[in-house]
Design a protein around this motif. Structure first.
Motif, short mmCIF file in Angstrom:
data_model
loop_
_atom_site.label_atom_id
_atom_site.label_comp_id
_atom_site.label_asym_id
_atom_site.label_seq_id
_atom_site.Cartn_x
_atom_site.Cartn_y
_atom_site.Cartn_z
N UNK A 5 -2.13 -9.30 -4.50
CA UNK A 5 -1.71 -8.07 -5.18
C UNK A 5 -1.08 -7.12 -4.18
N UNK A 6 -0.36 -6.15 -4.71
CA UNK A 6 0.12 -5.09 -3.83
C UNK A 6 0.26 -3.78 -4.60
N UNK A 7 0.29 -2.71 -3.85
CA UNK A 7 0.53 -1.39 -4.42
C UNK A 7 2.03 -1.17 -4.37
N UNK A 8 2.64 -0.79 -5.49
CA UNK A 8 4.09 -0.66 -5.46
C UNK A 8 4.58 0.78 -5.59
N UNK A 9 3.66 1.74 -5.78
CA UNK A 9 4.12 3.12 -5.70
C UNK A 9 3.08 3.98 -5.01
N UNK A 10 3.54 4.85 -4.13
CA UNK A 10 2.63 5.69 -3.37
C UNK A 10 2.04 4.93 -2.20
N UNK A 11 1.20 5.62 -1.44
CA UNK A 11 0.59 5.00 -0.26
C UNK A 11 -0.45 3.95 -0.72
N UNK A 12 -0.42 2.74 -0.13
CA UNK A 12 -1.41 1.74 -0.55
C UNK A 12 -2.82 2.14 -0.13
N UNK A 13 -3.75 2.14 -1.07
CA UNK A 13 -5.16 2.45 -0.80
C UNK A 13 -5.94 1.19 -1.13
N UNK A 14 -6.61 0.63 -0.13
CA UNK A 14 -7.22 -0.69 -0.29
C UNK A 14 -8.65 -0.68 0.22
N UNK A 34 -11.87 5.62 -2.83
CA UNK A 34 -10.52 5.05 -2.97
C UNK A 34 -9.93 5.37 -4.34
N UNK A 35 -10.75 5.22 -5.38
CA UNK A 35 -10.28 5.46 -6.75
C UNK A 35 -9.87 6.91 -6.95
N UNK A 36 -10.72 7.83 -6.49
CA UNK A 36 -10.40 9.25 -6.66
C UNK A 36 -9.20 9.65 -5.80
N UNK A 37 -9.12 9.08 -4.61
CA UNK A 37 -7.98 9.38 -3.73
C UNK A 37 -6.67 8.95 -4.39
N UNK A 38 -6.69 7.77 -5.00
CA UNK A 38 -5.47 7.27 -5.66
C UNK A 38 -5.02 8.23 -6.75
N UNK A 39 -5.98 8.74 -7.53
CA UNK A 39 -5.63 9.69 -8.58
C UNK A 39 -5.11 11.00 -7.96
N UNK A 40 -5.80 11.46 -6.90
CA UNK A 40 -5.45 12.77 -6.32
C UNK A 40 -4.07 12.77 -5.67
N UNK A 41 -3.71 11.68 -4.99
CA UNK A 41 -2.42 11.68 -4.29
C UNK A 41 -1.34 10.93 -5.06
N UNK A 42 -1.67 10.42 -6.25
CA UNK A 42 -0.68 9.71 -7.05
C UNK A 42 -0.27 8.39 -6.43
N UNK A 47 -7.27 12.98 1.39
CA UNK A 47 -6.09 13.47 0.68
C UNK A 47 -5.27 14.40 1.56
N UNK A 48 -5.96 15.25 2.33
CA UNK A 48 -5.21 16.17 3.19
C UNK A 48 -4.49 15.40 4.29
N UNK A 49 -5.13 14.35 4.82
CA UNK A 49 -4.47 13.53 5.85
C UNK A 49 -3.29 12.75 5.27
N UNK A 50 -3.47 12.23 4.06
CA UNK A 50 -2.37 11.48 3.43
C UNK A 50 -1.16 12.40 3.24
N UNK A 51 -1.44 13.64 2.81
CA UNK A 51 -0.33 14.55 2.59
C UNK A 51 0.34 15.00 3.90
N UNK A 52 -0.48 15.28 4.93
CA UNK A 52 0.08 15.80 6.18
C UNK A 52 0.70 14.71 7.05
#
Lengths: 317, 259
Positions: A137-146, A100-108, A77-82
């Motif tokens: 499939x694809x992620x359409x909002x926020x950084x894709x976490x796969x 991955x699941x928790x990261x998606x919730x944490x960074x939106x 999460x800190x790397x995604x934000x920075x």
């Protein structure tokens, strides 16, 4: 080119093959940056460089290994934000999916699990409903976490700098809420991990007893394979539960899946249908698993499997 | 101890499961709905813990009207009451949204322990228990093959590739279970009759304070772009063993350059 974060799967620095597969996939999507959490980075450095990590973020604080899942979420999460990466790739292991699941919730962001391929634009291919349907499939909002299943790509070497950058995070009280107090390892010998193995030999009801699994293990050892089991075999207590292949167990996708004494209910097929080559031995010619076999032998596994084991040893000698 | 067990109605693995060609979500009408198999283990564990500590078990589900069948199943096994998050605007929710709705419902209901199955047989993501721990700021005690509660202390064995980790935490907590943990009971006739009289509360999105823009298909962070039936595997060669079955497999593996 944006960075693609790849979470390194390792045990004390011994890097698992799936990480090299993820680095290979990451090169299609941007510039691979490995994220190494835990101890033993010195053992991992050269192989991460060999397989294309332009950068490696290292979080080596001993405290990070003491808690379930959340510390790795905090690092990512800190790397995604920075760093604002183009995406995050993780292995589709139990831990990888939960991180991955928790990261998606944490960074939106959005999360996709069990991809078997990831293409340009982070379009992910998944095999669902027991392998019956292919979904893009694809992620359409926020950084894709796969999260990506092991054996989804062939690892290709592509030497890069692996420029090291230390990362430190402060864990919140919530991150430290579930503390690991002991690790209990069961004897598994020298066999490869079931999820990552290129060859899996599985036994089912037809094996007949726990002792008889020696026949399955002998073939697995001759082939350098992992051992799997059907639910019938694990429910009967013939083989440990963590080796169960199928729905509610492990999903595997090896080069070769050899099933002995497994009839092939949909629950089992859901865990192995995407294997490249499937070989089936069963005394019942009507066993449904023959329908998806590339090669099958109708016969007694107690005759056929030992003969195959001897033949493999002879030809490998 | 106040236990909430989360359950999900899923299409029966034995029926033909498919996606709806219109909105590319699960076609729930085309298949028989059943309670997710691992959720029965979660219910069993919840009942055992409640019996041991003198607690209550509340069933929580999110899903369409039809999901009441799964609520009844859980109640007939012995759970005390149920909460159904039921709102058309939730249709098409992905895991991130589902965890938000369940977390809001859990906040409203109150609990000491949340118990779930570690995986659903339809989506098979295994992420909702971890997401709930994240949203609620609680200990994540997932993939448990054994759970022990002693006062406010909880210890689980977390199943792993290499064996298991022993994990400790303080209640409240989120637990997910694997099938090794117990043998779920069958509902008794008395249980089935009693279930009909048990209380089921319905919550809509208004009750949970969820923001409209985040709901359903339109608010999902992920989307299915397209889907196709998997190409059938080409029918292979099946031979009958005539004393040389093992050799024939070795020949086949050699022809495929595997051996």
């Amino acid at each position: 080119m944006s960075e693609i974060l790849v979470l390194v799967d390792h045990a004390d620095g011994a890097v698992k093959k799936v990480t090299l597969e993820l680095l290979t996939l990451a090169r299609r999507l941007g510039e691979p940056a490995a994220v190494f959490v835990g101890q033993g980075y010195d053992n991992a450095k050269s192989i991460l460089a060999e397989y294309g990590a332009a950068k490696v973020y290292v979080a080596a604080d001993a405290e990070l290994a003491e808690y379930v899942v959340a510390p790795k979420v905090a690092v990512l999460a800190s790397l995604v934000q920075d760093r604002q990466p183009g995406g995050v790739l993780l292995p589709s292991s139990a831990d990888g999916k939960e991180i991955a699941g928790r990261l998606a919730v944490r960074v939106g962001a959005g999360v996709i699990t069990d991809a078997v391929d990831v293409r340009d634009g982070f379009v992910c291919e998944q095999s669902v409903f027991g392998g019956g349907t292919i979904v893009q499939s694809r992620v359409r909002s926020g950084v894709p976490i796969v999260t990506v299943r092991p054996n989804s790509a062939a690892p290709e070497a592509a030497p890069a700098d692996a420029a090291e950058e230390q990362v430190s995070v402060t864990l919140s009280d919530a991150d430290k809420a579930a503390r690991i107090t002991d690790r209990v390892e069961v004897e598994k010998g020298e066999r490869p991990d079931l999820a990552e193995a290129s060859i899996v030999v599985s036994g089912g009801r037809g094996v007949g007893s726990g002792e008889n699994f020696a026949v399955i293990e002998a073939l697995a050892d001759a082939l350098g394979a992992a051992v799997g089991a059907s639910r019938a075999a694990t429910d009967a207590g013939w083989y440990p539960h963590q080796y169960q292949v199928g729905q509610t167990g492990k999903t595997v996708s090896p080069q070769l899946y050899l099933a002995a004494g497994i009839s092939g209910a949909i629950q089992h097929r859901a865990g192995m249908q995407t294997s490249k080559t499937i070989v089936v031995v069963n005394k019942d010619a009507e066993a449904p698993l023959f329908e998806i076999a590339d090669f099958g032998v109708v016969g007694d596994l107690h005759q056929v499997v030992p003969q195959l084991t001897e033949e493999v040893k002879k030809r490998k000698a | 101890m106040n236990i909430v067990v989360c359950v999900k109605q899923v299409p029966d693995t034995y029926s033909e499961r498919r996606l709806d060609p219109g909105d590319k979500t699960l076609d729930r009408a085309s298949a028989d709905g059943v309670i997710n198999e691992l959720d029965e283990y979660a219910i069993e564990e919840s009942l055992k813990l409640a019996e041991a500590t003198g607690g209550t078990v509340t069933v929580l589900t999110m899903g369409p009207e039809k999901a009441t069948e799964s609520i009844r199943k859980a109640l007939s096994m012995g759970a005390d009451k149920a909460v159904h998050v039921l709102d058309d605007s939730l249709h098409g929710a992905d895991a991130v949204q589902t965890s938000a709705a369940l977390a809001a419902a859990l906040d409203k209901v109150g609990f000491d322990l949340v118990v779930l199955g570690s995986e659903s047989t339809d989506a098979r993501m295994s992420v909702v228990p971890a997401m709930l721990a994240e949203r609620l700021g609680l200990p994540q005690l997932t993939y448990a093959s054994k759970v022990e509660v002693d006062g406010s202390a909880i210890t689980v064995q977390r199943q792993a590739e290499y064996g298991y980790d022993k994990v400790e935490a303080t209640l409240p907590a989120v637990v997910s279970v694997v099938e090794k943990i117990n043998e779920p009971r069958y509902p008794s006739f008395k249980g089935i009759m009693a279930a009909k009289k048990k209380e089921v509360a319905n919550f809509g999105v208004g009750d949970l304070g969820l923001a409209e823009a985040d709901l359903g298909l339109a608010g999902a962070a992920t989307e299915v772009v397209e889907f196709t039936p998997a190409p059938p595997r080409e029918k292979g060669v099946v031979v009958t063993d005539e004393g040389d079955g093992g050799v024939k497999i070795a020949d086949y593996l050699a022809s495929q350059k595997i051996l």
